[in-house]
Design an enzyme around this catalytic site. Sequence first.
Site, PDB file in Angstrom:
ATOM      1  N   GLY A 153     -74.705  36.114  50.780  1.00  0.00           N
ATOM      2  CA  GLY A 153     -73.883  37.389  51.607  1.00  0.00           C
ATOM      3  C   GLY A 153     -73.582  38.505  50.861  1.00  0.00           C
ATOM      4  O   GLY A 153     -72.698  39.442  51.342  1.00  0.00           O
ATOM      5  N   GLU A 170     -70.221  27.009  50.109  1.00  0.00           N
ATOM      6  CA  GLU A 170     -69.031  27.380  50.935  1.00  0.00           C
ATOM      7  C   GLU A 170     -67.978  26.187  50.875  1.00  0.00           C
ATOM      8  O   GLU A 170     -67.044  26.130  50.814  1.00  0.00           O
ATOM      9  CB  GLU A 170     -69.222  28.173  52.273  1.00  0.00           C
ATOM     10  CG  GLU A 170     -69.794  29.453  51.721  1.00  0.00           C
ATOM     11  CD  GLU A 170     -70.456  30.106  53.068  1.00  0.00           C
ATOM     12  OE1 GLU A 170     -70.896  31.248  53.032  1.00  0.00           O
ATOM     13  OE2 GLU A 170     -70.147  29.385  54.135  1.00  0.00           O
ATOM     14  N   ASN A 184     -78.302  29.451  59.536  1.00  0.00           N
ATOM     15  CA  ASN A 184     -76.839  29.120  59.468  1.00  0.00           C
ATOM     16  C   ASN A 184     -76.127  29.930  60.178  1.00  0.00           C
ATOM     17  O   ASN A 184     -75.665  30.844  59.336  1.00  0.00           O
ATOM     18  CB  ASN A 184     -76.841  28.562  58.117  1.00  0.00           C
ATOM     19  CG  ASN A 184     -75.152  28.128  57.918  1.00  0.00           C
ATOM     20  OD1 ASN A 184     -74.594  27.848  58.765  1.00  0.00           O
ATOM     21  ND2 ASN A 184     -74.721  27.876  56.461  1.00  0.00           N
ATOM     22  N   HIS A 210     -73.257  22.821  51.285  1.00  0.00           N
ATOM     23  CA  HIS A 210     -73.573  24.250  51.211  1.00  0.00           C
ATOM     24  C   HIS A 210     -72.306  24.802  50.095  1.00  0.00           C
ATOM     25  O   HIS A 210     -71.222  24.232  50.014  1.00  0.00           O
ATOM     26  CB  HIS A 210     -73.233  24.953  52.437  1.00  0.00           C
ATOM     27  CG  HIS A 210     -73.673  26.375  52.508  1.00  0.00           C
ATOM     28  ND1 HIS A 210     -72.490  27.342  52.141  1.00  0.00           N
ATOM     29  CD2 HIS A 210     -74.590  27.143  53.176  1.00  0.00           C
ATOM     30  CE1 HIS A 210     -73.263  28.563  52.280  1.00  0.00           C
ATOM     31  NE2 HIS A 210     -74.148  28.377  52.818  1.00  0.00           N
ATOM     32  N   LYS A 243     -72.948  29.537  60.482  1.00  0.00           N
ATOM     33  CA  LYS A 243     -71.571  29.226  59.779  1.00  0.00           C
ATOM     34  C   LYS A 243     -70.315  29.278  61.008  1.00  0.00           C
ATOM     35  O   LYS A 243     -70.714  28.792  62.045  1.00  0.00           O
ATOM     36  CB  LYS A 243     -71.434  30.534  58.821  1.00  0.00           C
ATOM     37  CG  LYS A 243     -72.464  30.508  57.759  1.00  0.00           C
ATOM     38  CD  LYS A 243     -72.227  31.354  56.525  1.00  0.00           C
ATOM     39  CE  LYS A 243     -73.269  31.169  55.371  1.00  0.00           C
ATOM     40  NZ  LYS A 243     -72.953  32.178  54.443  1.00  0.00           N
ATOM     41  N   SER A 282     -79.186  35.918  50.835  1.00  0.00           N
ATOM     42  CA  SER A 282     -79.232  37.333  51.085  1.00  0.00           C
ATOM     43  C   SER A 282     -80.968  37.610  51.606  1.00  0.00           C
ATOM     44  O   SER A 282     -81.587  38.453  51.448  1.00  0.00           O
ATOM     45  CB  SER A 282     -79.098  38.581  50.213  1.00  0.00           C
ATOM     46  OG  SER A 282     -77.644  38.359  49.795  1.00  0.00           O
ATOM     47  N   GLU A 338     -79.664  27.917  46.820  1.00  0.00           N
ATOM     48  CA  GLU A 338     -78.951  29.138  47.148  1.00  0.00           C
ATOM     49  C   GLU A 338     -78.009  29.512  46.019  1.00  0.00           C
ATOM     50  O   GLU A 338     -76.915  29.016  45.928  1.00  0.00           O
ATOM     51  CB  GLU A 338     -78.055  29.024  48.653  1.00  0.00           C
ATOM     52  CG  GLU A 338     -78.791  28.705  49.748  1.00  0.00           C
ATOM     53  CD  GLU A 338     -78.069  28.892  51.044  1.00  0.00           C
ATOM     54  OE1 GLU A 338     -78.106  29.693  51.734  1.00  0.00           O
ATOM     55  OE2 GLU A 338     -76.880  28.001  50.806  1.00  0.00           O
TER      56      GLU A 338
END
Length: 253
Positions: free
Chosen positions: A174, A100, A12, A98, A14, A213, A168
């Site tokens: 991240g 985010e 991904n 996702h 992003k 990660s 996730e």
Amino acid sequence: MTPENKPLIAGNWKMNGLQSSLETLTAIAEGVSAFAAKTDTLICPPATLLRAAAVISAGTALRIGGQDCHAAVNGAYTGEISAEMIADAGATFVILGHSERRTLQNETNGEVSYKAAAAHTAGLTTIVCLGETEAERKCGQTLDVLGRQLEESVPDGATSGNTVIAYEPVWAIGTGLTPTTADIREAHAFMRAALEARFGAEGKTMRILYGGSVKASNAAELMAIDNVDGALIGGASLKADDFLAIAGIYEAI
């Protein structure tokens, strides 16, 4: 991983990538051919690069996907992209739900489900993302959150052919942090059981990826966990060498 399905290594990108980044995508497309017999590979670039990426990857083992889609086929939705548009650009996958987007765009489970149904109608395979926050984990709510997200975010028409699940943990994305092997095994076993209970044989073979990660240094350990059928990778997918190192993990298994 489940024996019925090849694992999937998905990247991904992003909101990263310009025309110059297509050199990286070209290197990935050329490199994944060495792993095609054992591993499916996917890159989800920003929408501005979708068509160019699809052209570059044509004839290779690399698949291309979008990062989100709208639930409607078309209409007055300025700035949005429909599943049909993503497919028309040459992509075959789309990431949905996702963390985010759930956090920054306040997407609900129901909205993710509507988008997934639209993507399936357009012939796209969906990667439906699930995961708990740090606060939810500390309160012991991880499995409750995953169960609710699975039930409400995945539409009834889901099959092992049109749906991939990605676990996730929000707090691991991240940050460089990863759950313990035992934590991941428990979460994936729970999701597998829930998928089998709802979808039967399809749920047994539906791929469940781990994301958060993932990098070359820890990929082998993560991919060896029961019911982990591949990975959804963020930063490590932006460099061809890093992505290919992870994609090649299954050559040694």
